[in-house]
Write a protein that holds these residues in place. Structure first.
Motif, PDB file in Angstrom:
ATOM      1  N   ILE A 189      -6.430   0.628  -7.016  1.00  0.00           N
ATOM      2  CA  ILE A 189      -6.868   1.217  -5.762  1.00  0.00           C
ATOM      3  C   ILE A 189      -7.767   0.199  -5.065  1.00  0.00           C
ATOM      4  CG2 ILE A 189      -6.643   3.623  -6.484  1.00  0.00           C
ATOM      5  CD1 ILE A 189      -9.682   3.677  -6.981  1.00  0.00           C
ATOM      6  N   VAL A 190      -7.714   0.205  -3.743  1.00  0.00           N
ATOM      7  CA  VAL A 190      -8.570  -0.682  -2.956  1.00  0.00           C
ATOM      8  C   VAL A 190      -9.188   0.119  -1.817  1.00  0.00           C
ATOM      9  CG1 VAL A 190      -7.228  -2.765  -3.478  1.00  0.00           C
ATOM     10  CG2 VAL A 190      -6.771  -1.506  -1.389  1.00  0.00           C
ATOM     11  N   HIS A 191     -10.332  -0.373  -1.361  1.00  0.00           N
ATOM     12  CA  HIS A 191     -10.975   0.238  -0.202  1.00  0.00           C
ATOM     13  C   HIS A 191     -10.831  -0.707   0.980  1.00  0.00           C
ATOM     14  CE1 HIS A 191     -14.199   1.501   2.554  1.00  0.00           C
ATOM     15  NE2 HIS A 191     -13.770   2.702   2.176  1.00  0.00           N
ATOM     16  N   ILE A 192     -10.339  -0.179   2.078  1.00  0.00           N
ATOM     17  CA  ILE A 192     -10.174  -0.954   3.303  1.00  0.00           C
ATOM     18  C   ILE A 192     -11.495  -0.934   4.057  1.00  0.00           C
ATOM     19  CG2 ILE A 192      -8.905  -1.141   5.465  1.00  0.00           C
ATOM     20  CD1 ILE A 192      -6.609   0.411   3.990  1.00  0.00           C
ATOM     21  N   LYS A 193     -11.972  -2.103   4.402  1.00  0.00           N
ATOM     22  CA  LYS A 193     -13.264  -2.231   5.085  1.00  0.00           C
ATOM     23  C   LYS A 193     -13.314  -1.375   6.346  1.00  0.00           C
ATOM     24  CE  LYS A 193     -16.538  -5.563   6.812  1.00  0.00           C
ATOM     25  NZ  LYS A 193     -16.820  -6.915   7.195  1.00  0.00           N
ATOM     26  N   ASP A 194     -14.408  -0.654   6.509  1.00  0.00           N
ATOM     27  CA  ASP A 194     -14.678   0.201   7.669  1.00  0.00           C
ATOM     28  C   ASP A 194     -13.729   1.392   7.790  1.00  0.00           C
ATOM     29  OD1 ASP A 194     -16.831  -1.446   8.427  1.00  0.00           O
ATOM     30  OD2 ASP A 194     -15.492  -2.750   9.589  1.00  0.00           O
ATOM     31  N   VAL A 195     -13.010   1.723   6.734  1.00  0.00           N
ATOM     32  CA  VAL A 195     -12.139   2.901   6.722  1.00  0.00           C
ATOM     33  C   VAL A 195     -12.704   3.859   5.676  1.00  0.00           C
ATOM     34  CG1 VAL A 195      -9.815   3.776   6.274  1.00  0.00           C
ATOM     35  CG2 VAL A 195     -10.120   1.596   7.463  1.00  0.00           C
ATOM     36  N   ASP A 196     -13.323   4.926   6.143  1.00  0.00           N
ATOM     37  CA  ASP A 196     -13.961   5.876   5.226  1.00  0.00           C
ATOM     38  C   ASP A 196     -13.402   7.280   5.379  1.00  0.00           C
ATOM     39  OD1 ASP A 196     -15.756   3.980   4.077  1.00  0.00           O
ATOM     40  OD2 ASP A 196     -16.887   4.015   5.946  1.00  0.00           O
ATOM     41  N   ASP A 197     -12.178   7.372   5.858  1.00  0.00           N
ATOM     42  CA  ASP A 197     -11.562   8.665   6.125  1.00  0.00           C
ATOM     43  C   ASP A 197     -10.127   8.657   5.609  1.00  0.00           C
ATOM     44  OD1 ASP A 197      -9.688  10.008   8.454  1.00  0.00           O
ATOM     45  OD2 ASP A 197     -11.442  11.241   7.964  1.00  0.00           O
ATOM     46  N   ARG A 198      -9.726   9.710   4.945  1.00  0.00           N
ATOM     47  CA  ARG A 198      -8.383   9.818   4.364  1.00  0.00           C
ATOM     48  C   ARG A 198      -7.286   9.700   5.431  1.00  0.00           C
ATOM     49  NH1 ARG A 198      -6.115  11.987  -0.297  1.00  0.00           N
ATOM     50  NH2 ARG A 198      -4.059  12.893   0.016  1.00  0.00           N
ATOM     51  N   ASP A 199      -7.473  10.361   6.561  1.00  0.00           N
ATOM     52  CA  ASP A 199      -6.449  10.328   7.609  1.00  0.00           C
ATOM     53  C   ASP A 199      -6.292   8.929   8.197  1.00  0.00           C
ATOM     54  OD1 ASP A 199      -5.906  13.037   7.274  1.00  0.00           O
ATOM     55  OD2 ASP A 199      -7.413  13.636   8.760  1.00  0.00           O
ATOM     56  N   ILE A 219       0.878  -1.167   0.000  1.00  0.00           N
ATOM     57  CA  ILE A 219       0.000   0.000   0.000  1.00  0.00           C
ATOM     58  C   ILE A 219       0.916   1.217   0.000  1.00  0.00           C
ATOM     59  CG2 ILE A 219      -1.734   1.310   1.268  1.00  0.00           C
ATOM     60  CD1 ILE A 219      -2.804  -1.362   2.337  1.00  0.00           C
ATOM     61  N   THR A 220       0.738   2.085  -1.006  1.00  0.00           N
ATOM     62  CA  THR A 220       1.688   3.176  -1.187  1.00  0.00           C
ATOM     63  C   THR A 220       1.181   4.536  -0.723  1.00  0.00           C
ATOM     64  OG1 THR A 220       0.959   3.489  -3.468  1.00  0.00           O
ATOM     65  CG2 THR A 220       2.845   2.027  -3.101  1.00  0.00           C
ATOM     66  N   ALA A 221      -0.093   4.856  -0.998  1.00  0.00           N
ATOM     67  CA  ALA A 221      -0.590   6.206  -0.695  1.00  0.00           C
ATOM     68  C   ALA A 221      -2.114   6.185  -0.602  1.00  0.00           C
ATOM     69  CB  ALA A 221      -0.151   7.174  -1.804  1.00  0.00           C
ATOM     70  N   VAL A 222      -2.656   7.222  -0.007  1.00  0.00           N
ATOM     71  CA  VAL A 222      -4.111   7.355   0.024  1.00  0.00           C
ATOM     72  C   VAL A 222      -4.598   7.819  -1.343  1.00  0.00           C
ATOM     73  CG1 VAL A 222      -4.258   7.798   2.499  1.00  0.00           C
ATOM     74  CG2 VAL A 222      -3.991   9.700   0.932  1.00  0.00           C
ATOM     75  N   TYR A 223      -5.867   7.505  -1.628  1.00  0.00           N
ATOM     76  CA  TYR A 223      -6.490   7.946  -2.863  1.00  0.00           C
ATOM     77  C   TYR A 223      -7.849   8.524  -2.500  1.00  0.00           C
ATOM     78  CZ  TYR A 223      -8.815   7.970  -7.329  1.00  0.00           C
ATOM     79  OH  TYR A 223      -9.517   8.378  -8.434  1.00  0.00           O
ATOM     80  N   GLY A 224      -8.015   9.803  -2.710  1.00  0.00           N
ATOM     81  CA  GLY A 224      -9.279  10.447  -2.392  1.00  0.00           C
ATOM     82  C   GLY A 224      -9.465  10.660  -0.904  1.00  0.00           C
ATOM     83  N   VAL A 225     -10.727  10.871  -0.512  1.00  0.00           N
ATOM     84  CA  VAL A 225     -11.019  11.209   0.884  1.00  0.00           C
ATOM     85  C   VAL A 225     -11.900  10.177   1.590  1.00  0.00           C
ATOM     86  CG1 VAL A 225     -10.755  13.694   0.525  1.00  0.00           C
ATOM     87  CG2 VAL A 225     -13.007  12.638   0.202  1.00  0.00           C
ATOM     88  N   ARG A 226     -12.206   9.059   0.922  1.00  0.00           N
ATOM     89  CA  ARG A 226     -13.146   8.106   1.491  1.00  0.00           C
ATOM     90  C   ARG A 226     -12.536   6.750   1.852  1.00  0.00           C
ATOM     91  NH1 ARG A 226     -17.263  10.724  -1.961  1.00  0.00           N
ATOM     92  NH2 ARG A 226     -18.546  11.824  -0.431  1.00  0.00           N
TER      93      ARG A 226
END
Length: 179
Positions: free
Chosen positions: A69-79, A17-24
């Motif tokens: 890009i992937v979405h981590i379950k239950d993680v909806d915040d960029r920080d 995992i290299t970086a965040v993508y977007g804000v969600r």
């Protein structure tokens, strides 16, 4: 509470995992699989943490531009997603698909002893430190051996790589020791 994390030897690193993508809560993933989106087929991911491997639940993933890009379950915040960045992703060896005869995963070749039988005599080149992709063909990065040199040997079975014996832990090559 039982620790269900696998032993390190049971895991194969398949990406990062290299970086965040977007804000969600989406993150960019650099995949080591070929093709790159094969990483999305694995059901259970493990993320390297400070105290070992931790389970990582993914609930979405797709190609985006030249990457994933992937979405981590239950993680909806960029920080919060940023806490997962710059960490390796692994899967269980048992989840890796079976290969055809004569095909190998890179992790199977790393650490094997490399012997050259160039010109009728045997030379110890050391061990496979890693492999790298060059576009034309993969390359064995071999370090150590009797002369302590690093060698880059094209991974071309039947031409430069003449035999791979996983049980013995040896790759035999036809490569000039002076090169």
């Amino acid at each position: 509470m039982a620790d269900n994390s696998p032993e390190t030897g049971e895991l194969v690193t398949v990406g990062r995992i290299t970086a965040v993508y977007g804000v969600r809560g989406w993150v960019k993933v650099h995949s080591f699989t070929d093709p790159m989106d094969n990483i999305l087929q694995f059901q259970k991911w493990w993320l390297r943490g400070e105290s070992g491997w931790e389970p990582l639940a993914i609930d979405g993933g797709k190609r985006h531009g030249k990457g994933l890009i992937v979405h981590i379950k239950d993680v909806d915040d960029r920080d919060l997603a940023a806490r997962f960045c710059q960490r390796d992703v692994a899967v269980s060896r048992a989840e890796m698909p079976s290969l055809q005869e004569g095909e190998y995963y890179w992790h199977q070749l790393e650490g094997l002893q490399v012997i050259s039988r160039f010109g009728g005599s045997e030379h110890d080149f050391g061990k496979v430190a890693r492999l790298m992709e060059t576009g034309a063909n993969d390359v064995l990065v071999v370090r150590g051996g009797s002369d302590r040199r690093e060698r880059l040997i094209p991974y071309i079975p039947g031409e430069f790589v003449t035999d791979i014996d996983l049980e013995a832990g040896v790759i035999t090559v036809d490569w000039d020791p002076d090169f």
